[in-house]
Design an enzyme around this catalytic site. Structure first.
Site, short mmCIF file in Angstrom:
data_model
loop_
_atom_site.label_atom_id
_atom_site.label_comp_id
_atom_site.label_asym_id
_atom_site.label_seq_id
_atom_site.Cartn_x
_atom_site.Cartn_y
_atom_site.Cartn_z
N HIS A 238 -10.30 -5.82 -2.72
CA HIS A 238 -11.37 -5.80 -1.41
C HIS A 238 -12.40 -4.87 -2.16
O HIS A 238 -12.31 -3.52 -2.23
CB HIS A 238 -10.69 -4.95 -0.26
N GLU B 15 -5.96 -10.24 -2.46
CA GLU B 15 -6.87 -10.08 -1.12
C GLU B 15 -8.32 -10.45 -1.56
O GLU B 15 -8.98 -9.51 -0.85
CB GLU B 15 -6.26 -8.90 -0.11
N ASN C 27 1.87 -4.46 -3.54
CA ASN C 27 0.60 -4.70 -3.16
C ASN C 27 0.02 -3.43 -2.96
O ASN C 27 0.34 -2.82 -2.17
CB ASN C 27 0.59 -5.86 -2.16
N ASP D 56 -12.03 -9.91 -1.80
CA ASP D 56 -13.38 -10.32 -1.07
C ASP D 56 -14.41 -9.23 -1.49
O ASP D 56 -13.91 -8.24 -2.08
CB ASP D 56 -13.45 -10.15 0.41
N GLU E 298 0.99 -1.36 -0.28
CA GLU E 298 0.04 -0.13 0.11
C GLU E 298 0.97 1.17 0.21
O GLU E 298 0.59 2.14 0.91
CB GLU E 298 -0.79 -0.10 1.01
#
Ligand code: NAG
Ligand code: NAG
Ligand code: NAG
Length: 354
Positions: free
Chosen positions: A246, A274, A210, A276, A169
């Site tokens: 996400h 990641e 990432n 979701d 990030e």
């Protein structure tokens, strides 16, 4: 961030895990649609030419037998990511005081199960101990602290990790570099320092950067592409871009596949790291149907690009998802519900790999 609780319907979940008419009667009480596919996700991903389908996991969850019996199934998950136990606050809570007990537990589990691992992460603005953030270190000292941290943590698992999220990030949503102690003291050179230290500690692991909100084209994705170009032009090691994903049901960005291709065109691989897809609670059949479509879209976008090497979900059951704790009123983001029943999203993943 993670809270493990026993769901009020946990016992029903145990019953519903039993195949046959009793299970159908029990799950019917929830009035929610479930998955119909019996295919295993990693098996399906491999058949599509991907390296893995995987899940994040976290140490507190490993005491739940129902949870771990699913996590252990390497036909379902060919890869796992420690969600928290390799972060800086867990691995170096005081300067030079390293703790690998949580990380070792997950690495040992993956090894026993024959699952690949993604290391997560060397340097990130969050879950960073105060001794780092508030230490008022000069540039030379902070450089040494970062080198020691990355080389010790990556070196601990030399040969064990398929890849590492070395830098997590780095960007704000407007594409500028995020302000935190490392950028504030070292500028963006902290990224070079971390990548070089990781490379020296484990020359064969794939080094990733990432981030989130780089799923579709936009200023943040462009900023990441420019960073990759800059690193490559200066000979700084970089192997991959992790697209966290996400996402929100019904609000996927357009052109996910083209966005992945914009990264792979730079000579790096991509992974969905990641995934979701959350919704406003409660879940309804309509939202679950849209969620199935959305999982399918993301997986299909990766599937369509050969250098998109795998997909990792940010844990697999709503029982242990980070979403409700971070986004109050939202949840149901995972492909398995809180009773470990597979949701329509599971079918969406299977279809996405076809
Ligand atoms: C999960 O896998 C580990 C390592 O293979 C094994 O020791 C453990 O007993 C397994 N647990 C369950 C519930 O299957
Ligand atoms: C190391 O980490 C584990 C797991 O988080 C924790 O239980 C343990 O207390 C830590 N050990 C030390 C010496 O701090
Ligand atoms: C993947 O490719 C298939 C076949 O060309 C196409 O139908 C599908 O829309 C693509 N997926 C995405 C997310 O673009």
């Amino acid at each position: 961030m993670y809270k493990l609780s026993i769901s009020p319907v946990f016992l029903l979940a145990l019953i519903s895990a039993v195949p046959g008419s009793l299970a159908q009667t029990t799950t019917a009480a929830s009035a929610e649609p479930t998955a119909t596919s019996n295919a295993k996700l990693h098996t399906v991903a491999k058949a599509a030419g991907k390296l893995y389908f995987g899940s994040a996991t976290d140490n507190p969850e490993l005491t739940n037998v129902q949870y771990i019996s699913i996590l252990n199934d390497s036909a379902t998950f060919g890869q796992i990511t420690p969600a928290n136990s390799l972060k800086w606050d867990a691995t170096e809570p005081a300067r030079g005081d390293f703790n690998f007990s949580g990380g070792d537990q997950i690495v040992n589990l993956a090894r026993a199960n024959g699952q690949l691992l993604r290391g997560h992460n060397c340097v990130w603005h969050s879950q960073l101990p105060d001794w780092v953030s508030d230490g008022n270190f000069d540039a030379a000292t902070l450089t040494s602290i970062l080198q020691t941290h990355c080389s010790t943590v990556v070196g601990r698992y030399q040969g064990e990790m398929y890849s590492w999220d070395v830098v997590n990030e780095p960007f704000n949503d407007d594409g500028t570099m995020r302000s935190f102690v490392f950028t504030d003291t070292l500028g963006s050179s902290y990224i070079d320092i971390a990548l070089q230290a990781a490379k020296a500690a484990d020359p064969n692991t794939k080094l990733y950067i990432n981030d989130f909100n780089i799923e579709g084209p936009g200023v943040k994705s462009t900023a990441m592409q420019n960073l990759v170009k800059d690193l490559k032009s200066r000979g700084i090691p970089i192997d991959g871009v992790g697209i966290q994903a996400h996402l929100i049901v019904g609000e996927l960005p357009a052109d996910i596949q083209q966005n992945i291709e914009a990264f792979t065109a730079l000579g790096v691989e991509v992974a969905i790291t990641e995934l979701d897809i959350r919704m406003d609670l409660p879940a309804t059949p309509d939202k679950l149907a849209q969620q199935k479509t959305d999982y399918q879209t993301v997986v299909s976008a990766c599937n369509n690009v050969s250098e998109c090497i795998g997909v990792t979900i940010w844990d697999f059951s709503d029982l242990v998802s980070w979403i409700p704790g971070t986004f109050p009123g939202q949840g149901a983001a995972c492909p398995w519900d809180e009773n470990f029943v597979k949701k329509p999203a599971y079918d969406g993943i299977v279809i996405g790999f076809q």
